[in-house]
Design a protein around this motif. Structure first.
Motif, PDB file in Angstrom:
ATOM      1  N   ALA A 144       0.835  -1.214   0.000  1.00 24.15           N
ATOM      2  CA  ALA A 144       0.000   0.000   0.000  1.00 24.15           C
ATOM      3  C   ALA A 144       0.865   1.257   0.000  1.00 24.15           C
ATOM      4  O   ALA A 144       0.594   2.206  -0.750  1.00 24.15           O
ATOM      5  N   ALA A 145       1.908   1.271   0.807  1.00 22.24           N
ATOM      6  CA  ALA A 145       2.792   2.439   0.864  1.00 22.24           C
ATOM      7  C   ALA A 145       3.516   2.648  -0.460  1.00 22.24           C
ATOM      8  O   ALA A 145       3.663   3.773  -0.937  1.00 22.24           O
ATOM      9  N   SER A 146       3.961   1.574  -1.075  1.00 25.19           N
ATOM     10  CA  SER A 146       4.688   1.688  -2.347  1.00 25.19           C
ATOM     11  C   SER A 146       3.767   2.109  -3.482  1.00 25.19           C
ATOM     12  O   SER A 146       4.130   2.951  -4.305  1.00 25.19           O
ATOM     13  N   VAL A 147       2.569   1.545  -3.539  1.00 33.44           N
ATOM     14  CA  VAL A 147       1.604   1.949  -4.565  1.00 33.44           C
ATOM     15  C   VAL A 147       1.286   3.439  -4.418  1.00 33.44           C
ATOM     16  O   VAL A 147       1.269   4.185  -5.405  1.00 33.44           O
ATOM     17  N   ALA A 148       1.078   3.901  -3.198  1.00 34.59           N
ATOM     18  CA  ALA A 148       0.779   5.321  -2.976  1.00 34.59           C
ATOM     19  C   ALA A 148       1.934   6.202  -3.449  1.00 34.59           C
ATOM     20  O   ALA A 148       1.708   7.229  -4.098  1.00 34.59           O
ATOM     21  N   PHE A 149       3.164   5.808  -3.139  1.00 32.20           N
ATOM     22  CA  PHE A 149       4.331   6.592  -3.548  1.00 32.20           C
ATOM     23  C   PHE A 149       4.415   6.680  -5.069  1.00 32.20           C
ATOM     24  O   PHE A 149       4.533   7.774  -5.633  1.00 32.20           O
ATOM     25  N   TYR A 150       4.367   5.555  -5.749  1.00 38.45           N
ATOM     26  CA  TYR A 150       4.539   5.561  -7.203  1.00 38.45           C
ATOM     27  C   TYR A 150       3.330   6.148  -7.936  1.00 38.45           C
ATOM     28  O   TYR A 150       3.486   6.703  -9.023  1.00 38.45           O
ATOM     29  N   ARG A 151       2.157   6.087  -7.335  1.00 38.75           N
ATOM     30  CA  ARG A 151       1.006   6.804  -7.922  1.00 38.75           C
ATOM     31  C   ARG A 151       1.257   8.306  -7.889  1.00 38.75           C
ATOM     32  O   ARG A 151       0.869   9.020  -8.814  1.00 38.75           O
ATOM     33  N   ARG A 152       1.889   8.806  -6.836  1.00 39.58           N
ATOM     34  CA  ARG A 152       2.211  10.244  -6.758  1.00 39.58           C
ATOM     35  C   ARG A 152       3.141  10.662  -7.893  1.00 39.58           C
ATOM     36  O   ARG A 152       3.199  11.829  -8.250  1.00 39.58           O
ATOM     37  N   LEU A 153       3.879   9.705  -8.430  1.00 40.94           N
ATOM     38  CA  LEU A 153       4.785   9.990  -9.546  1.00 40.94           C
ATOM     39  C   LEU A 153       4.151   9.676 -10.902  1.00 40.94           C
ATOM     40  O   LEU A 153       4.824   9.681 -11.925  1.00 40.94           O
ATOM     41  N   GLU A 210       6.393  18.131  -2.732  1.00 41.54           N
ATOM     42  CA  GLU A 210       5.160  17.399  -2.473  1.00 41.54           C
ATOM     43  C   GLU A 210       5.458  16.048  -1.822  1.00 41.54           C
ATOM     44  O   GLU A 210       4.798  15.651  -0.858  1.00 41.54           O
ATOM     45  N   LEU A 211       6.461  15.349  -2.307  1.00 40.45           N
ATOM     46  CA  LEU A 211       6.811  14.044  -1.740  1.00 40.45           C
ATOM     47  C   LEU A 211       7.372  14.179  -0.322  1.00 40.45           C
ATOM     48  O   LEU A 211       7.003  13.422   0.579  1.00 40.45           O
ATOM     49  N   VAL A 212       8.253  15.144  -0.119  1.00 40.71           N
ATOM     50  CA  VAL A 212       8.826  15.364   1.217  1.00 40.71           C
ATOM     51  C   VAL A 212       7.727  15.788   2.192  1.00 40.71           C
ATOM     52  O   VAL A 212       7.658  15.295   3.319  1.00 40.71           O
ATOM     53  N   ASP A 213       6.831  16.682   1.749  1.00 37.56           N
ATOM     54  CA  ASP A 213       5.717  17.111   2.596  1.00 37.56           C
ATOM     55  C   ASP A 213       4.790  15.946   2.943  1.00 37.56           C
ATOM     56  O   ASP A 213       4.147  15.946   3.989  1.00 37.56           O
ATOM     57  N   ALA A 214       4.731  14.946   2.066  1.00 35.79           N
ATOM     58  CA  ALA A 214       3.897  13.765   2.309  1.00 35.79           C
ATOM     59  C   ALA A 214       4.592  12.757   3.222  1.00 35.79           C
ATOM     60  O   ALA A 214       4.025  11.714   3.534  1.00 35.79           O
ATOM     61  N   GLY A 215       5.830  13.057   3.625  1.00 39.73           N
ATOM     62  CA  GLY A 215       6.521  12.197   4.575  1.00 39.73           C
ATOM     63  C   GLY A 215       7.619  11.323   4.004  1.00 39.73           C
ATOM     64  O   GLY A 215       8.256  10.565   4.739  1.00 39.73           O
ATOM     65  N   TYR A 216       7.883  11.419   2.705  1.00 40.45           N
ATOM     66  CA  TYR A 216       8.959  10.629   2.108  1.00 40.45           C
ATOM     67  C   TYR A 216      10.294  11.321   2.342  1.00 40.45           C
ATOM     68  O   TYR A 216      10.365  12.546   2.452  1.00 40.45           O
ATOM     69  N   ALA A 247      16.994  16.063  -8.415  1.00 46.45           N
ATOM     70  CA  ALA A 247      16.714  15.817  -7.000  1.00 46.45           C
ATOM     71  C   ALA A 247      16.521  14.320  -6.809  1.00 46.45           C
ATOM     72  O   ALA A 247      16.256  13.589  -7.768  1.00 46.45           O
ATOM     73  N   THR A 248      16.633  13.869  -5.560  1.00 45.54           N
ATOM     74  CA  THR A 248      16.421  12.454  -5.250  1.00 45.54           C
ATOM     75  C   THR A 248      15.572  12.319  -4.003  1.00 45.54           C
ATOM     76  O   THR A 248      15.812  12.988  -3.000  1.00 45.54           O
ATOM     77  N   VAL A 249      14.575  11.450  -4.090  1.00 42.76           N
ATOM     78  CA  VAL A 249      13.754  11.063  -2.940  1.00 42.76           C
ATOM     79  C   VAL A 249      13.895   9.557  -2.767  1.00 42.76           C
ATOM     80  O   VAL A 249      14.355   8.855  -3.674  1.00 42.76           O
ATOM     81  N   LEU A 250      13.513   9.076  -1.594  1.00 39.07           N
ATOM     82  CA  LEU A 250      13.554   7.639  -1.337  1.00 39.07           C
ATOM     83  C   LEU A 250      12.138   7.097  -1.245  1.00 39.07           C
ATOM     84  O   LEU A 250      11.275   7.714  -0.612  1.00 39.07           O
ATOM     85  N   ASP A 251      11.909   5.961  -1.882  1.00 38.01           N
ATOM     86  CA  ASP A 251      10.588   5.342  -1.773  1.00 38.01           C
ATOM     87  C   ASP A 251      10.448   4.699  -0.394  1.00 38.01           C
ATOM     88  O   ASP A 251      11.392   4.757   0.415  1.00 38.01           O
ATOM     89  N   PRO A 252       9.309   4.107  -0.064  1.00 35.61           N
ATOM     90  CA  PRO A 252       9.120   3.561   1.287  1.00 35.61           C
ATOM     91  C   PRO A 252      10.136   2.503   1.714  1.00 35.61           C
ATOM     92  O   PRO A 252      10.352   2.286   2.899  1.00 35.61           O
ATOM     93  N   ASP A 253      10.782   1.840   0.748  1.00 41.86           N
ATOM     94  CA  ASP A 253      11.801   0.840   1.083  1.00 41.86           C
ATOM     95  C   ASP A 253      13.222   1.370   0.966  1.00 41.86           C
ATOM     96  O   ASP A 253      14.183   0.606   1.037  1.00 41.86           O
TER      97      ASP A 253
END
Length: 144
Positions: free
Chosen positions: A23-32, A98-104, A120-126
């Motif tokens: 669920a966390a990974s699907v939410a992250f990649y949907r944001r992208l 947006e991703l950082v504000d969402a907690g990533y 820029a670089t963000v980290l997915d839930p894993d």
């Protein structure tokens, strides 16, 4: 006269990640912008179509262990990278925020790279590294 049988060359078809929380990974990649089917959050395996006919797949750790019982998550990430092309440099900044504000986790704040991109670089839930980039105005790039 002899004839030889030629085996067709394999075709690159899928990028897959093993995830600890679907669920966390699907939410992250949907944001992208990746489109997963409804109910993907509860599925053991999901796929999203990518441009050019490629597919992006997520599998739960339990799914992988169902056919490879000794599988364990890697100790270190960073050997593979995923990158998403943004519409323009401002979109790199807004997507990162947006991703950082969402907690990533933001691994690398947006900057103008010497190679001609806003990056820029963000980290997915894993903890998988996911780069965001866009060509800078006037930059000459090789397309990627």
């Amino acid at each position: 006269m002899t004839t030889s049988t030629s085996t067709p060359t394999p075709r690159f078809d899928l990028i897959g990640l093993v995830v600890s929380d679907m669920a966390a990974s699907v939410a992250f990649y949907r944001r992208l912008g990746l489109a997963f089917p409804e109910g993907a959050e509860q599925a053991p395996h999901v796929e999203a179509a990518l441009p050019g006919g490629l597919r992006f797949a997520l599998d739960t750790e339990a799914t992988v262990r169902s056919f490879a019982p000794d599988w364990r998550p890697p100790v270190s990430a960073g050997r593979a990278g995923l990158a998403f092309l943004c519409a323009d440099p401002a979109a790199v900044d807004s997507t990162y925020e947006e991703l950082v504000d969402a907690g990533y986790d933001g691994a690398l704040k947006p900057f103008d790279a010497f190679w001609g991109q806003r990056y820029a670089t963000v980290l997915d839930p894993d903890g998988q590294s996911v780069d965001l980039f866009a060509p800078l105005p006037g930059a000459v790039t090789d397309g990627g």
